[in-house]
Every structure is written in C-alpha cells, then in structure tokens.
Design an enzyme around this catalytic site. Structure first.
Site, PDB file in Angstrom:
ATOM      1  N   THR A 185       4.197  34.075 -10.839  1.00  0.00           N
ATOM      2  CA  THR A 185       4.088  32.622 -11.036  1.00  0.00           C
ATOM      3  C   THR A 185       4.926  31.875 -10.002  1.00  0.00           C
ATOM      4  O   THR A 185       4.504  30.838  -9.468  1.00  0.00           O
ATOM      5  CB  THR A 185       4.563  32.247 -12.458  1.00  0.00           C
ATOM      6  N   HIS A 245       3.061  31.722  -6.837  1.00  0.00           N
ATOM      7  CA  HIS A 245       2.034  30.661  -6.861  1.00  0.00           C
ATOM      8  C   HIS A 245       2.657  29.304  -6.557  1.00  0.00           C
ATOM      9  O   HIS A 245       2.094  28.498  -5.815  1.00  0.00           O
ATOM     10  CB  HIS A 245       1.345  30.594  -8.230  1.00  0.00           C
TER      11      HIS A 245
END
Ligand code: NAD
Ligand code: ZN
Length: 342
Positions: A40, A43
């Site tokens: 995450t 990202h």
C-alpha cells in the site's frame, strides 16, 4: 519530529520535520520503534490511480508499527505510559450496524492510518486507545511492527477454515502468503503447498514450513499427488493475480473453501457456474483483521512458540533509507521490509 510525508499529489515521499501530534482525551501518543513497509505504501509512493483517488496530501505515511506509549488522554483507562504496544490501523466508528454485530473489519466508516489520516513512519503517532494492542514482554518491536500483515494472514488462514489435518494450497508467497504458510504448518495442516513465480519467495515459503513450494505450472501435479486427485481442502489466495485465482478455483476440492485476500488490479472474468457453483465451494473475502478475534488468535499463536515470523523479515532500513526500502519491495525479492525508527 521527523516523518515520512506524502507532501504533494505526485510520486515520491519527503522526509520532513513536522509537528509532534497532539492527542484527544480518548487517544494515546506512541513513540514508534519499528514500522513495516507494505505494498500500500508503494501505491502511495508511486501515486497510482488507487492512491490519487483515495488519499489527500499532505499526510504522514505508514500503517504497521510498534512502540512505547509516552502520553495518554484523560479518558484512557487501560493503556499506560511505558506500555509496549502495536495497534489496529483501521479506525472504525463503533456505532454502525457492522461494528455492533462483531463485523468492525467491514465498518463502512473506517479510516486507515497512513492513508486517510497521519500514519506511523514518524517518531510519534496518535492512536485511539481502543485500537491499541499490548505486546507480550518477549515479543520484539520488529515483530510487533508487522502484526498488521501477519493479522491479514491469520484472518485468511483461520477464519471459517478447519486447518488441522487439512491439505492447503497457498497461491502467492509475498510476505502475507509466507506468514500464512507458517500459520497453517503451526495449526497442523497435513500438507501445505505454496506457489509463486519467484524462486527467492519459494525459498522463504520452505523456510516457514511449506511441504511443497512450487512454480504455478507445477501446482497441479503437487496437488494431485498430495490429495489422490481430490483437490485441496482449502486454498488461500494471496497473490491477486487472475491466473492464480483461476488456479485456486481449479485446485480446491468439491465442497472446499477458497479464502481470497489478494486484490486483482482490474476487474476479471470468473465462470461462476463451473468455478464456484457446480463445485459447491465456499468463497470468503478477506479484509483486514477481525476485531479483535484475529488479534487474540495471533497473540496466542506467538505465545505458544509454534509460529515464528522472524524469517519473513529480510530487510531493515532507517527512515532515511526510504528509497531503498521502496525499491526492495518493488524488486519482488524481499520478504517483510521494516523501518528502524526509535
Ligand atoms: P505481494 O503482492 O508481493 O505478493 C504477491 C505474490 O504473488 C508475489 O510474490 C508474486 O510473485 C506472486 N505471484 C504472481 N503471480 C503468481 C501466480 N500466478 N501464482 C502464484 N503466485 C504468484 O505481497 P503481499 O503484501 O503478501 O500481498 C498479497 C496480496 O494481498 C496483494 O494482492 C495485496 O494487494 C493483497 N492485500 C490484501 C489485503 C486485504 O485486506 N484484503 C491486505 C493486504 C494486502
Ligand atoms: Zn462502524
């Protein structure tokens, strides 16, 4: 304090000096010792479609951590200064239908630290006391700092499944898949078959107790020989890759169970009739950690000594090494990557 900040709507992070967080009456301030880096965070670093639609800079990144409580709000009763803790990073409302029926992991009002509010790649983080989880004295900070992804693995492996004696296929040996291999081995699976396209990750899966660690093309043969052609009782889908998801439905036995953690990057086609319905299988979508059954189970496994996640941690960096940390994850070769902060 020093913090790793997403400062603008463009790729990259900035190591910045920011104000130390202030706490509300129901919150505690935690001095961060160790923090895990996750896909995450990559990202958010790369500022892809998901990140740019979800996140609002500027904010401190990071959602996996452990440290010491240094201040508590006036309403806090069961957390004290000096406690060694980690925390559930999903902050839920506690009032909705889902929260009130024991399903807070799917609370629609969830706010995630390091995504929707300031996170833990910093010297200090403010957390609601209800999210704090105490660590046993013998659990190192770096293991405390990876309870979040380890909890994803416990949730996937153990919720609604019957692992003792079962044959299990784990598709995808990223950090969470490798944790799941170790959990299934500790929980008494009779056979754990793990698959990945990356030989280093297959090696890690072996070190965590996989009986077979094979490339996707060799999964069918491994399952056939381990189950007399029946198919495995349980598949833990930990890759999010369409080919592996189809393989999960193919290799699970009739009436078996597929636990889906991996997140496909795009919508994909599934033949519901042949892949799911006619096989009579159960599919369970995994999100986060169950609050707090998963946490209790995780602490008890660690206490038993039957499951040691230490080999999964392959890289350690100071906050200054964030570019290298992101690079290590993107290389696909790393296990868990941890920041040493305190
Ligand atoms: P990861 O994304 O690095 O792991 C995926 C692994 O799958 C990689 O090792 C990759 O080599 C492997 N893979 C690729 N193609 C494959 C194939 N055909 N067969 C088998 N394996 C294959 O790391 P991770 O952090 O362990 O995350 C695993 C997945 O879980 C990701 O999709 C991630 O987005 C998702 N995730 C979901 C939740 C949730 O709450 N549902 C939480 C965290 C992560
Ligand atoms: Zn809620």
């Amino acid at each position: 304090m020093r913090a790793l900040v997403k400062s603008s709507a463009s790729p990259g992070f900035t190591l910045a000096d920011v104000p130390t967080p202030t706490i509300r009456d129901d919150e505690v301030l935690i001095q961060v010792q160790r923090a895990g880096v996750c896909g995450t965070d990559v990202h958010i670093y790369e500022w892809d479609d998901w990140a740019s639609n979800r996140c609002r800079p500027s904010f401190t990144v990071g959602h996996e951590f452990a440290g010491d409580v240094v201040q508590v709000g006036s309403l806090v009763r069961d957390v004290a200064v000096g406690d060694r803790v980690t925390a559930e990073g999903h902050i839920v409302c506690g009032r909705c239908h889902l929260c009130r029926t024991g399903n807070a992991h799917v609370c629609p009002n969830t706010k995630i630290i390091g995504v929707d509010r300031d996170g833990c790649f910093a010297e200090y983080i403010a957390m609601p006391a209800t999210n704090v989880w105490h660590l046993d004295a013998n659990i190192p900070y770096e293991i405390g700092g990876i309870h979040d992804p380890m909890g994803n693995a416990f949730h996937t492996a153990l919720h609604g499944t019957e692992i003792p004696g079962a044959t299990v296929l784990v598709t995808g040996c990223g950090p969470i898949g490798i944790f799941a291999v170790g959990i299934c081995a500790a929980a008494g699976a009779s056979r754990v078959i793990a698959s990945d396209i990356n030989p280093r990750r297959l090696e890690l899966a072996r070190s965590m107790g996989a009986h077979d660690a094979v490339y996707p093309r060799d999964v069918e043969a491994a399952v056939r020989s381990a189950t007399d052609g029946l198919g495995v009782d349980v598949v833990l889908e930990m890759s999010g890759v369409p080919a592996a998801i189809h393989q999960a439905f193919k290799e699970v036995r009739l009436g078996g169970r597929v636990q889906m953690l991996g997140i496909p990057a795009r919508p994909m086609e599934v033949n519901f009739a042949s892949e799911i319905i006619f096989k009579g299988i159960t599919v369970y979508g995994v999100i986060g950690r169950r609050m707090y059954d998963t946490w209790i189970q995780m602490s008890q496994f660690l206490r038993s000594g039957s499951f040691d996640p230490t080999p999964v941690i392959t890289h350690r960096f100071p906050l200054e090494g964030f570019e290298e940390a992101i690079h290590a994850i993107k290389s696909g070769d790393a296990g868990k990557v941890v920041f040493e902060i305190g």
